[in-house]
Design a protein around this motif. Structure first.
Motif, PDB file in Angstrom:
ATOM      1  N   ASP A 131      39.367 -37.043  42.593  1.00  0.00           N
ATOM      2  CA  ASP A 131      39.501 -38.492  42.647  1.00  0.00           C
ATOM      3  C   ASP A 131      38.125 -39.162  42.682  1.00  0.00           C
ATOM      4  O   ASP A 131      37.894 -40.187  42.026  1.00  0.00           O
ATOM      5  CB  ASP A 131      40.317 -38.889  43.872  1.00  0.00           C
ATOM      6  CG  ASP A 131      40.621 -40.374  43.903  1.00  0.00           C
ATOM      7  OD1 ASP A 131      41.116 -40.906  42.890  1.00  0.00           O
ATOM      8  OD2 ASP A 131      40.355 -41.014  44.934  1.00  0.00           O
ATOM      9  N   ALA A 132      37.190 -38.577  43.436  1.00  0.00           N
ATOM     10  CA  ALA A 132      35.832 -39.132  43.509  1.00  0.00           C
ATOM     11  C   ALA A 132      35.162 -39.095  42.138  1.00  0.00           C
ATOM     12  O   ALA A 132      34.484 -40.061  41.737  1.00  0.00           O
ATOM     13  CB  ALA A 132      35.007 -38.352  44.533  1.00  0.00           C
ATOM     14  N   TRP A 133      35.333 -37.998  41.413  1.00  0.00           N
ATOM     15  CA  TRP A 133      34.754 -37.874  40.066  1.00  0.00           C
ATOM     16  C   TRP A 133      35.377 -38.890  39.120  1.00  0.00           C
ATOM     17  O   TRP A 133      34.669 -39.565  38.355  1.00  0.00           O
ATOM     18  CB  TRP A 133      34.965 -36.457  39.558  1.00  0.00           C
ATOM     19  CG  TRP A 133      34.323 -36.138  38.238  1.00  0.00           C
ATOM     20  CD1 TRP A 133      33.091 -35.592  38.028  1.00  0.00           C
ATOM     21  CD2 TRP A 133      34.903 -36.339  36.935  1.00  0.00           C
ATOM     22  NE1 TRP A 133      32.863 -35.439  36.676  1.00  0.00           N
ATOM     23  CE2 TRP A 133      33.946 -35.894  35.990  1.00  0.00           C
ATOM     24  CE3 TRP A 133      36.108 -36.850  36.485  1.00  0.00           C
ATOM     25  CZ2 TRP A 133      34.179 -35.945  34.612  1.00  0.00           C
ATOM     26  CZ3 TRP A 133      36.353 -36.912  35.107  1.00  0.00           C
ATOM     27  CH2 TRP A 133      35.392 -36.460  34.189  1.00  0.00           C
ATOM     28  N   LEU A 134      36.696 -39.012  39.168  1.00  0.00           N
ATOM     29  CA  LEU A 134      37.387 -39.959  38.302  1.00  0.00           C
ATOM     30  C   LEU A 134      36.956 -41.392  38.586  1.00  0.00           C
ATOM     31  O   LEU A 134      36.725 -42.184  37.665  1.00  0.00           O
ATOM     32  CB  LEU A 134      38.900 -39.824  38.497  1.00  0.00           C
ATOM     33  CG  LEU A 134      39.548 -38.546  37.968  1.00  0.00           C
ATOM     34  CD1 LEU A 134      40.964 -38.401  38.522  1.00  0.00           C
ATOM     35  CD2 LEU A 134      39.568 -38.544  36.441  1.00  0.00           C
ATOM     36  N   THR A 135      36.848 -41.733  39.862  1.00  0.00           N
ATOM     37  CA  THR A 135      36.448 -43.079  40.244  1.00  0.00           C
ATOM     38  C   THR A 135      35.029 -43.384  39.766  1.00  0.00           C
ATOM     39  O   THR A 135      34.738 -44.483  39.281  1.00  0.00           O
ATOM     40  CB  THR A 135      36.544 -43.252  41.769  1.00  0.00           C
ATOM     41  OG1 THR A 135      37.902 -43.026  42.183  1.00  0.00           O
ATOM     42  CG2 THR A 135      36.114 -44.649  42.194  1.00  0.00           C
ATOM     43  N   GLU A 136      34.143 -42.405  39.886  1.00  0.00           N
ATOM     44  CA  GLU A 136      32.754 -42.587  39.460  1.00  0.00           C
ATOM     45  C   GLU A 136      32.658 -42.896  37.979  1.00  0.00           C
ATOM     46  O   GLU A 136      31.812 -43.690  37.539  1.00  0.00           O
ATOM     47  CB  GLU A 136      31.943 -41.330  39.781  1.00  0.00           C
ATOM     48  CG  GLU A 136      30.489 -41.401  39.324  1.00  0.00           C
ATOM     49  CD  GLU A 136      29.723 -40.117  39.596  1.00  0.00           C
ATOM     50  OE1 GLU A 136      28.536 -40.060  39.214  1.00  0.00           O
ATOM     51  OE2 GLU A 136      30.295 -39.168  40.172  1.00  0.00           O
ATOM     52  N   HIS A 137      33.533 -42.283  37.174  1.00  0.00           N
ATOM     53  CA  HIS A 137      33.440 -42.419  35.720  1.00  0.00           C
ATOM     54  C   HIS A 137      34.476 -43.373  35.133  1.00  0.00           C
ATOM     55  O   HIS A 137      34.580 -43.479  33.904  1.00  0.00           O
ATOM     56  CB  HIS A 137      33.578 -41.045  35.066  1.00  0.00           C
ATOM     57  CG  HIS A 137      32.462 -40.116  35.410  1.00  0.00           C
ATOM     58  ND1 HIS A 137      31.166 -40.312  34.976  1.00  0.00           N
ATOM     59  CD2 HIS A 137      32.426 -38.990  36.179  1.00  0.00           C
ATOM     60  CE1 HIS A 137      30.388 -39.345  35.434  1.00  0.00           C
ATOM     61  NE2 HIS A 137      31.127 -38.532  36.170  1.00  0.00           N
ATOM     62  N   GLU A 138      35.210 -44.068  35.966  1.00  0.00           N
ATOM     63  CA  GLU A 138      36.240 -44.985  35.486  1.00  0.00           C
ATOM     64  C   GLU A 138      35.646 -45.997  34.511  1.00  0.00           C
ATOM     65  O   GLU A 138      34.592 -46.590  34.751  1.00  0.00           O
ATOM     66  CB  GLU A 138      36.864 -45.724  36.668  1.00  0.00           C
ATOM     67  CG  GLU A 138      37.889 -46.777  36.292  1.00  0.00           C
ATOM     68  CD  GLU A 138      39.165 -46.194  35.705  1.00  0.00           C
ATOM     69  OE1 GLU A 138      39.963 -46.969  35.145  1.00  0.00           O
ATOM     70  OE2 GLU A 138      39.375 -44.974  35.820  1.00  0.00           O
ATOM     71  N   GLY A 139      36.322 -46.184  33.373  1.00  0.00           N
ATOM     72  CA  GLY A 139      35.901 -47.167  32.395  1.00  0.00           C
ATOM     73  C   GLY A 139      34.859 -46.677  31.412  1.00  0.00           C
ATOM     74  O   GLY A 139      34.491 -47.421  30.490  1.00  0.00           O
ATOM     75  N   GLU A 140      34.375 -45.451  31.555  1.00  0.00           N
ATOM     76  CA  GLU A 140      33.355 -44.931  30.644  1.00  0.00           C
ATOM     77  C   GLU A 140      34.001 -44.370  29.376  1.00  0.00           C
ATOM     78  O   GLU A 140      35.187 -44.020  29.349  1.00  0.00           O
ATOM     79  CB  GLU A 140      32.533 -43.843  31.328  1.00  0.00           C
ATOM     80  CG  GLU A 140      31.728 -44.342  32.520  1.00  0.00           C
ATOM     81  CD  GLU A 140      30.872 -43.251  33.144  1.00  0.00           C
ATOM     82  OE1 GLU A 140      30.491 -42.321  32.413  1.00  0.00           O
ATOM     83  OE2 GLU A 140      30.590 -43.342  34.347  1.00  0.00           O
TER      84      GLU A 140
END
Length: 222
Positions: A131-140
């Motif tokens: 979830d932390a990885w996904l949140t960091e890259h959200e919208g990229e």
């Protein structure tokens, strides 16, 4: 973030739900492509493998991820060919994908999954580290996001972990694109099977989510 050197391989096939290479699964995967990159700034808690056990564990995660992608890809393509089209693909995703994922994970001896910040199936909710990885890259854009893999020591335990991006491919927008662009019959089935669906509105090349793998390692002797 601490600087580090983690070798990453992008090798998963992709389509509706999965990755742009063979390490990225998909609802209707295209041909795999391979690229090797180095992740220069992983999260501080991650580190590169230090010994043979850790190195082999990371390689196992890559192999396990590929096995999951291949299994799902083959089943989806078979279903679409036999019964016809995206309706059958939705059915396979709803009725078979979780069981197939669990089967591959058991065969590989690790934890495997696919997830996103915008879930279609709540059963694909990510563990905290994913979830932390996904949140960091959200919208990229998916092409800008590298695979991340390495070792994490947490709570007195040691884990090998891997997370790889899922890229939206042209076929994916039939199920995950903007609502008006999804065929009416597909929208009807999605509404019935996934009443709380969040996984639409994507464009080709967007980051759809991630395929992830984790393996707990023996505690090192002191």
């Amino acid at each position: 973030m601490a600087k580090g050197m983690l070798t990453v391989l992008v090798a998963l096939s992709s389509s509706c739900k999965d990755a742009r290479s063979e390490d990225r699964p998909s609802d209707a995967p295209p041909p795999a492509s391979t690229a090797e990159r180095t992740l220069d700034a992983p999260p501080a808690a991650w580190r590169a493998p230090l010994d043979t056990v850790e190195t082999e564990a990371v390689l196992r995660l890559e192999q396990g991820s590929k096995a999951l992608v291949t299994t799902l890809m083959q089943r989806l393509m078979s279903a679409m060919g036999e019964a016809g089209g995206m309706i059958e693909a939705v059915r396979v995703c709803a009725d078979e994908a979780q069981e197939l994922t669990a089967k591959v994970a058991a065969e590989q001896g690790m934890t495997l999954g696919r997830s996103s910040t915008r879930l279609r199936n709540p059963a694909n909710s990510p563990p905290d580290w994913v979830d932390a990885w996904l949140t960091e890259h959200e919208g990229e854009r998916a092409e800008t996001v590298d695979v991340m893999q390495g070792i994490v020591e947490q709570g007195g335990k040691r884990y090998a972990r891997r997370v790889a991006p899922i890229e939206v491919q042209p076929l994916c927008v039939n199920c995950h694109g903007p609502g008006p662009g999804i065929p009416a019959e597909v929208r009807a089935v999605l509404s019935q099977r996934y009443p709380e669906d969040q996984a639409t509105g994507y464009a080709v090349g967007d980051l759809r989510g991630a395929v992830w793998a984790e393996l707990e390692l023996p505690t090192r002797a002191r």
